[in-house]
Write a protein that holds these residues in place. Structure first.
Motif, PDB file in Angstrom:
ATOM      1  N   HIS A 267      -4.332  -7.715  -7.506  1.00  0.00           N
ATOM      2  CA  HIS A 267      -4.763  -6.381  -7.049  1.00  0.00           C
ATOM      3  C   HIS A 267      -3.687  -5.347  -7.389  1.00  0.00           C
ATOM      4  O   HIS A 267      -2.510  -5.577  -7.108  1.00  0.00           O
ATOM      5  N   LEU A 268      -4.105  -4.235  -7.964  1.00  0.00           N
ATOM      6  CA  LEU A 268      -3.166  -3.169  -8.308  1.00  0.00           C
ATOM      7  C   LEU A 268      -3.457  -1.950  -7.444  1.00  0.00           C
ATOM      8  O   LEU A 268      -4.620  -1.576  -7.269  1.00  0.00           O
ATOM      9  N   ALA A 269      -2.428  -1.345  -6.908  1.00  0.00           N
ATOM     10  CA  ALA A 269      -2.626  -0.137  -6.097  1.00  0.00           C
ATOM     11  C   ALA A 269      -1.610   0.915  -6.534  1.00  0.00           C
ATOM     12  O   ALA A 269      -0.403   0.710  -6.372  1.00  0.00           O
ATOM     13  N   LEU A 270      -2.107   1.970  -7.104  1.00  0.00           N
ATOM     14  CA  LEU A 270      -1.222   3.091  -7.454  1.00  0.00           C
ATOM     15  C   LEU A 270      -1.283   4.080  -6.299  1.00  0.00           C
ATOM     16  O   LEU A 270      -2.364   4.545  -5.922  1.00  0.00           O
TER      17      LEU A 270
ATOM     18  N   ALA B  27       1.789   2.299   7.736  1.00  0.00           N
ATOM     19  CA  ALA B  27       0.618   2.582   8.576  1.00  0.00           C
ATOM     20  C   ALA B  27      -0.648   2.789   7.742  1.00  0.00           C
ATOM     21  O   ALA B  27      -1.737   2.404   8.164  1.00  0.00           O
ATOM     22  N   THR B  28      -0.500   3.383   6.565  1.00  0.00           N
ATOM     23  CA  THR B  28      -1.703   3.607   5.748  1.00  0.00           C
ATOM     24  C   THR B  28      -2.167   2.311   5.076  1.00  0.00           C
ATOM     25  O   THR B  28      -3.161   2.319   4.349  1.00  0.00           O
ATOM     26  N   THR B  29      -1.452   1.239   5.314  1.00  0.00           N
ATOM     27  CA  THR B  29      -1.852  -0.042   4.729  1.00  0.00           C
ATOM     28  C   THR B  29      -2.218  -1.057   5.808  1.00  0.00           C
ATOM     29  O   THR B  29      -2.707  -2.134   5.501  1.00  0.00           O
TER      30      THR B  29
ATOM     31  N   LEU C  74      -8.125  -9.793  -1.508  1.00  0.00           N
ATOM     32  CA  LEU C  74      -6.790  -9.432  -1.982  1.00  0.00           C
ATOM     33  C   LEU C  74      -6.278  -8.143  -1.349  1.00  0.00           C
ATOM     34  O   LEU C  74      -5.112  -7.802  -1.485  1.00  0.00           O
ATOM     35  N   PHE C  75      -7.141  -7.387  -0.700  1.00  0.00           N
ATOM     36  CA  PHE C  75      -6.670  -6.147  -0.067  1.00  0.00           C
ATOM     37  C   PHE C  75      -7.349  -5.946   1.284  1.00  0.00           C
ATOM     38  O   PHE C  75      -8.275  -6.677   1.649  1.00  0.00           O
ATOM     39  N   VAL C  76      -6.874  -4.958   2.019  1.00  0.00           N
ATOM     40  CA  VAL C  76      -7.344  -4.736   3.398  1.00  0.00           C
ATOM     41  C   VAL C  76      -8.713  -4.065   3.402  1.00  0.00           C
ATOM     42  O   VAL C  76      -8.992  -3.189   2.584  1.00  0.00           O
ATOM     43  N   ASP C  77      -9.527  -4.480   4.352  1.00  0.00           N
ATOM     44  CA  ASP C  77     -10.850  -3.865   4.494  1.00  0.00           C
ATOM     45  C   ASP C  77     -10.762  -2.698   5.486  1.00  0.00           C
ATOM     46  O   ASP C  77     -10.536  -2.896   6.677  1.00  0.00           O
ATOM     47  N   TRP C  78     -10.949  -1.501   4.987  1.00  0.00           N
ATOM     48  CA  TRP C  78     -10.842  -0.308   5.841  1.00  0.00           C
ATOM     49  C   TRP C  78     -12.184   0.111   6.441  1.00  0.00           C
ATOM     50  O   TRP C  78     -12.247   1.089   7.193  1.00  0.00           O
ATOM     51  N   LYS C  79     -13.242  -0.605   6.092  1.00  0.00           N
ATOM     52  CA  LYS C  79     -14.571  -0.134   6.518  1.00  0.00           C
ATOM     53  C   LYS C  79     -14.689   0.129   8.031  1.00  0.00           C
ATOM     54  O   LYS C  79     -15.245   1.144   8.437  1.00  0.00           O
TER      55      LYS C  79
ATOM     56  N   GLU D 254       0.217 -11.561  -6.145  1.00  0.00           N
ATOM     57  CA  GLU D 254      -1.199 -11.261  -5.920  1.00  0.00           C
ATOM     58  C   GLU D 254      -1.482  -9.774  -5.775  1.00  0.00           C
ATOM     59  O   GLU D 254      -2.625  -9.344  -5.879  1.00  0.00           O
ATOM     60  N   GLU D 255      -0.461  -9.008  -5.469  1.00  0.00           N
ATOM     61  CA  GLU D 255      -0.659  -7.554  -5.379  1.00  0.00           C
ATOM     62  C   GLU D 255       0.545  -6.862  -6.006  1.00  0.00           C
ATOM     63  O   GLU D 255       1.687  -7.299  -5.812  1.00  0.00           O
ATOM     64  N   VAL D 256       0.276  -5.782  -6.713  1.00  0.00           N
ATOM     65  CA  VAL D 256       1.351  -4.944  -7.238  1.00  0.00           C
ATOM     66  C   VAL D 256       1.072  -3.522  -6.738  1.00  0.00           C
ATOM     67  O   VAL D 256      -0.009  -2.985  -6.955  1.00  0.00           O
TER      68      VAL D 256
ATOM     69  N   TRP E 194      -6.393  13.020   0.031  1.00  0.00           N
ATOM     70  CA  TRP E 194      -6.660  11.742  -0.647  1.00  0.00           C
ATOM     71  C   TRP E 194      -7.621  10.813   0.102  1.00  0.00           C
ATOM     72  O   TRP E 194      -7.843   9.684  -0.346  1.00  0.00           O
ATOM     73  N   GLY E 195      -8.085  11.266   1.256  1.00  0.00           N
ATOM     74  CA  GLY E 195      -8.973  10.393   2.031  1.00  0.00           C
ATOM     75  C   GLY E 195      -8.263   9.172   2.587  1.00  0.00           C
ATOM     76  O   GLY E 195      -8.899   8.189   2.956  1.00  0.00           O
ATOM     77  N   ARG E 196      -6.940   9.229   2.672  1.00  0.00           N
ATOM     78  CA  ARG E 196      -6.188   8.083   3.191  1.00  0.00           C
ATOM     79  C   ARG E 196      -5.977   8.255   4.694  1.00  0.00           C
ATOM     80  O   ARG E 196      -5.289   9.178   5.132  1.00  0.00           O
TER      81      ARG E 196
ATOM     82  N   ALA F 217       4.009  -3.837   4.288  1.00  0.00           N
ATOM     83  CA  ALA F 217       2.819  -4.108   5.099  1.00  0.00           C
ATOM     84  C   ALA F 217       1.982  -5.211   4.448  1.00  0.00           C
ATOM     85  O   ALA F 217       1.474  -6.114   5.126  1.00  0.00           O
ATOM     86  N   ARG F 218       1.848  -5.137   3.135  1.00  0.00           N
ATOM     87  CA  ARG F 218       1.061  -6.155   2.434  1.00  0.00           C
ATOM     88  C   ARG F 218       1.741  -7.517   2.547  1.00  0.00           C
ATOM     89  O   ARG F 218       1.090  -8.552   2.732  1.00  0.00           O
ATOM     90  N   GLN F 219       3.054  -7.516   2.453  1.00  0.00           N
ATOM     91  CA  GLN F 219       3.790  -8.779   2.568  1.00  0.00           C
ATOM     92  C   GLN F 219       3.656  -9.343   3.981  1.00  0.00           C
ATOM     93  O   GLN F 219       3.438 -10.547   4.165  1.00  0.00           O
TER      94      GLN F 219
ATOM     95  N   PHE G 177      -5.059   5.051  -7.204  1.00  0.00           N
ATOM     96  CA  PHE G 177      -6.170   4.264  -7.730  1.00  0.00           C
ATOM     97  C   PHE G 177      -5.958   2.807  -7.346  1.00  0.00           C
ATOM     98  O   PHE G 177      -4.827   2.351  -7.176  1.00  0.00           O
ATOM     99  N   SER G 178      -7.057   2.089  -7.221  1.00  0.00           N
ATOM    100  CA  SER G 178      -6.965   0.659  -6.928  1.00  0.00           C
ATOM    101  C   SER G 178      -7.872  -0.090  -7.880  1.00  0.00           C
ATOM    102  O   SER G 178      -8.977   0.367  -8.160  1.00  0.00           O
ATOM    103  N   SER G 179      -7.415  -1.221  -8.344  1.00  0.00           N
ATOM    104  CA  SER G 179      -8.287  -2.066  -9.171  1.00  0.00           C
ATOM    105  C   SER G 179      -7.757  -3.493  -9.138  1.00  0.00           C
ATOM    106  O   SER G 179      -6.661  -3.743  -8.625  1.00  0.00           O
TER     107      SER G 179
END
Ligand code: AMP
Length: 942
Positions: free
Chosen positions: A316-319, A677-679, A534-539, A255-257, A713-715, A339-341, A304-306
């Protein structure tokens, strides 16, 4: 030993396919220790031939496995003189098969430029195995060769081996010990003679992807000639490969790469695989993007994420963002994947796939690659296997001679340390490249281990587009200059074999160009409305201004309950004497019979965070116990070595508390935790240095990620670095966590650097880091001797009611008007100063602790100084040498605070500390003690 098997030794075989495995295992035992197998077997094994190829390739089971299998298949039969000769030749054929499996890659045609000059490989010659052309028509048992029949002529066997192992793919897998894996790989390659016969549809798709890869680079080259973009030209097969891996991963239910890669080919990947809009990229080339805050970063470092659609559904792809330090993104991506796992409860790694893309020179050269491999199967860091792709352009900037670039045969040899299979593939054979991508992914999903694809290609231009490669690589570039592109070669091949027409090939190129001209997306599978689950909500964590003051109080009753649970250890866990004492002391602390010490306050902070729904993850070389034996978060039972982690047993269904002692590395591990931590914004993620100076080995992570990731990078990142720091006579290496370096990196409220001096401060600090929605790295100068200092204690109510104090005002009863001199300090030296003041009865001196050194708490300090109306002098006292510690970083801020003080400009600012020094601390205890006494005394002189 069963009777039947022994009979075999006297000439009658009872072996069959099933028990071949058994005998192999027995043989392996025998090789390690001949006496460990029964005498009859030992006698038999003693007679077997030993492999006599190059010693570095000697994997002992290989030469005899054929015998075991062969004899097993032949079944019972007497062996006469003729039979013996046949059997010997049969064994030689089986040895030849194995030789191809071992060394076929050395003869494979993997270099598109034809510059690689392989050494001769005698093991692949018939004569080496005492076979000859005369045997070519003789039929032999094929043994374990996946050729589709039990018997074949030698000519047929050799042809199959040549096709499989010596064409565009060079396979290395015989270093793998696990027989099942090896068999599986042999089957995958041998059954299709190296690569399958792809359908016309697949071939057209490959050409379309190559046209996209080439099309983007030529578009950018014509529009922005000479502009740095680190183009992919020469390695275009990478695009169909990666595309295939992602699509296939989707088919597996991934589901995520998460992808990590350096700069070469990045723009191509972004546009052609991840679906970044070409219009956005063009804007970046035109310099149109302006940031609201931070420095931003160059386009070929950007992440990038898409989300894209695959046969298995949306994925979900996350570079990952990448600094220019090659390879350091690898452990960051691994951390992010873990972290995603963990978020998904995906312990096997089936749902989240890491793909790491490397350059050949960095893969061979950088130590962090080894660290990343070392992590791959460990409990704390494994991610269920990583697919590695090396874009091997056979040159590292300007270094290409084999004797300059590396000492290993291939740039991928490091991967053998974890027995990863390695597939070298000729970049000009995109079908072979596609096939190894499929096998690599299938291997990863099946065995959950790392696998490497070495895409041997070239770099059509210099290191970047402004670089002239002929200056340093004249012969290579003479060859490259006249070498057709991969797309041209493949298009010609498809036209020649009637798969497409010339017009079809041209149409693919034109269509792609048309898309770019219109600025539209070029990835058909791109999902326009991504599924956010499919990905974390950082809002919740975005847009918060810095604030150091935050309510971190916690219900006292619940705190006591948690404390009691933490101290309840099941009877079957037999505690070691000192550990039992630690827990006994803690039980007394709950009831107020003893003051709260550091270790208890810290672990209670974790308990409260878990109680409020936050997972916790701590790793470091000695973090379970704590290097200074203060934590004991993991209890080791003395009778059976089982472990009990009290923080994992607070409540049913509680958030996870993960604590792992790491292996002895810093760079890769800190990078991993940064990625984690960034995830995972909801968690407390901490890395603890064994001694503060250990972080020196991870400086690249601190410089390029921890301190600057948000700005570039705004991370956001809430990573905690726990760094023992303090001058206690342990010598130059184990005294300083290099506070000055952290402070030098501080600006724009990028991180927090603190030196807490009480257990309650540590408790609230850790809580603040998580309950406050702001996410900033936190660097803690942790004490060492303070962990047990009789005065460094707190009470349960200070934990329940307090909050983290940026500055701790002067303690004690003294008249503010009598104070003319104030000492400011941070960390452990406070206790030395306080003891001296008491000893010397210097009630005219106030001591203020600056607990947070960055962001510097000007207002809190001004408030702490405000009551001292008669202030004449202020001393900054530190243990560190003058050129180290906080002094240089904060002195101008201190001056500003004093200028604002009601005593006016009169208050002088002076320094008391060690003289400037090249090394952080003295190596001799006596010198240390003398220096420490002197600096403490000096601090009292205004
Ligand atoms: P990813 O799963 O890494 O592709 O992230 C998905 C989205 O979450 C990104 O596009 C960002 O908008 C956001 N995001 C991920 N990580 C962070 C972070 N560390 N700080 C802020 N936003 C993030």
């Amino acid at each position: 030993m069963e009777e039947g098997k022994l009979k075999y030794l006297s000439g009658t075989s009872y072996l069959n396919g099933e028990n071949t495995h058994y005998i192999e295992a027995l043989y392996e035992r025998y090789l390690v220790d001949p006496d460990s197998v029964p005498g009859e077997w030992r006698g038999y094994f003693d007679t077997l031939p030993r492999y006599d190829g190059s010693p570095s390739r000697d994997v002992p089971l290989a030469p005899v496995r054929g015998q075991f299998e062969q004899l097993g298949r032949l079944g019972p039969r007497p062996i006469g003189a003729q039979g013996e000769d046949d059997a010997k030749r049969q064994v030689r054929v089986l040895q030849l098969i194995n030789a191809y499996r071992f060394r076929g890659h050395q003869r494979a045609d993997i270099d598109p430029l034809g510059l690689r000059k392989p050494e001769p490989v005698p093991d692949l010659d018939l004569s080496f195995h005492q076979l000859s052309k005369a045997d070519m028509d003789t039929e032999f048992q094929t043994g374990s060769l996946f050729i589709g029949k039990d018997k074949a002529k030698l000519a047929e066997i050799v042809e199959a081996l040549e096709l499989t192992y010596c064409r565009s793919i060079g396979c290395e897998f015989m270093h793998i010990v696990n027989t099942e894996e090896k068999r599986w790989l042999q089957q995958r390659f041998e059954s299709v003679r190296g690569k399958p016969d792809y359908s016309a549809e697949v071939r057209q798709h490959i050409l379309e992807r190559l046209s996209a890869a080439e099309g983007l680079e030529s578009y950018l080259a014509s529009k922005y000639p000479g502009t740095k973009r680190f183009g992919l030209e020469g390695g275009e097969s990478f695009i169909p490969m990666l595309d295939e891996m992602i699509q296939r991963a989707g088919g597996y239910g991934v589901e995520e790469v998460a992808i990590g890669m350096a700069h070469r080919g990045r723009l191509n990947l972004l546009v052609n695989v991840l679906g970044k809009s070409p219009a956005e990229l063009i804007d970046e080339f035109d310099g149109k993007q302006v940031l609201a805050r931070g420095s931003g970063d160059v386009k070929y470092h950007k992440g990038f994420s898409s989300n894209v659609m695959t046969p298995g559904g949306e994925i979900h792809l996350a570079l990952a963002f990448n600094p220019s330090h090659l390879e350091i993104a690898s452990p960051v991506v691994e951390g992010s994947v873990r972290a995603r796992q963990d978020r998904r409860g995906d312990a096997s790694g089936d749902q989240v796939l890491p793909i790491l893309v490397h350059g050949d020179a960095a893969f061979a050269g950088q130590g962090v690659v080894m660290e990343t491999f070392q992590m791959s199967q460990t409990r704390a860091y494994r991610t269920g296997g990583t697919v590695h792709i090396v874009i091997n352009n056979q040159v590292g900037f300007t270094t290409s001679r084999p004797d300059d670039a590396r000492s290993s045969e291939y740039c991928t040899d490091i991967a053998k340390m974890v027995q990863a299979p390695i597939f070298h593939v000729n970049g000009d054979d995109p079908e072979a490249a596609l096939y190894v991508s499929q096998v690599a992914l299938d291997y990863r999903q099946r065995f959950h281990k790392d696998v490497v694809v070495d895409l041997v290609c070239y770099r059509r231009h210099g290191h970047n587009e402004a670089d002239e490669p002929f200056g340093t690589q004249p012969l290579m570039y003479a060859e490259i200059k006249q070498h057709k592109t991969t797309r041209e070669l493949y298009a010609e091949h498809l036209i020649a074999t009637g798969v497409i027409s010339e017009a079809d090939a041209q149409r693919l190129t034109d269509d792609y160009r048309g898309h770019l001209d219109s600025g539209s997306h070029v990835v058909n599978a791109l999902v326009q409305q991504p599924n956010p689950s499919l990905f974390v909500d950082w809002k919740p964590y975005l847009g918060h201004e810095w604030s150091g003051d935050y309510d971190t109080s916690f219900d006292a009753k619940r705190l006591a309950e948690l404390a009691t649970k933490m101290c309840t250890v099941p009877e079957q866990i037999v505690m070691q004497r000192q550990v039992a004492k630690v827990y006994e002391d803690r039980r007394q602390m709950i009831t107020g019979q003893a003051p709260i010490n550091w270790g208890f306050a810290e672990t209670l902070a974790y308990a409260t965070l878990i109680d409020q729904g936050h997972p916790i993850r701590i790793t470091g070389q000695d973090c379970g116990r704590g290097t200074f034996s203060h934590r004991h978060a993991v209890i080791h039972s003395q009778t059976d070595a089982s472990t009990w982690v009290p923080l994992q047993h607070l409540e049913q269904g509680q958030p996870t508390f993960t604590i792992h002692d790491s292996f002895l590395a810093e760079e890769g591990i800190m990078a991993f935790e940064y990625g984690y931590a960034t995830t995972t914004p909801n968690a407390l993620v901490a890395w603890e240095a064994q001694f503060g100076d250990f972080a020196n080995g991870a400086q690249v992570v601190i410089d390029q990620f921890v301190s600057s990731g948000e700005s570039k990078w705004g991370r956001l990142c809430g990573l905690v670095l726990l760094m023992p720091h303090g001058y206690e006579g342990q010598g130059p290496e184990h005294s300083s966590a290099r506070l000055e370096r952290f402070l030098q990196l501080c600006a724009e409220e990028n991180m927090q650097v603190v030196a807490p001096t009480t257990p309650a401060q540590m408790f609230h600090l850790l809580r603040r880091q998580v309950v406050r929605p702001l996410r900033k790295p936190l660097v803690v100068m942790q004490p060492k001797s303070l962990l047990r200092h009789k005065d460094a204690t707190s009470t349960m109510s200070e934990l329940a009611e307090g909050r983290f104090q940026l500055v701790i005002p002067d303690q004690g009863e003294r008249s503010p008007s009598a104070v003319k001199h104030v000492i400011l300090c941070a960390g452990k030296v406070y206790y030395d100063l306080a003891a001296y003041r008491q000893e010397q009865k210097r009630d005219d001196v106030a001591i203020i602790r600056v607990e947070q050194l960055y962001p510097f708490p000007e207002q809190s300090l001004a408030a702490a100084l405000a009551s001292f109306e008669q202030l004449e002098s202020v001393c900054w006292c530190q243990e560190e040498p003058r050129n180290q510690g906080a002094w240089y970083a904060i002195k101008s801020t201190l001056r500003q605070v004093l200028e604002g003080h009601r005593s006016g400009l009169g208050a002088r600012l002076v320094y008391a500390g060690r003289d400037a020094a090249a090394a952080p601390a003295a190596g001799y205890m006596a010198v240390h003690v003398e220096q420490q006494k002197a600096l403490v005394a000096a601090a009292f002189e205004g």
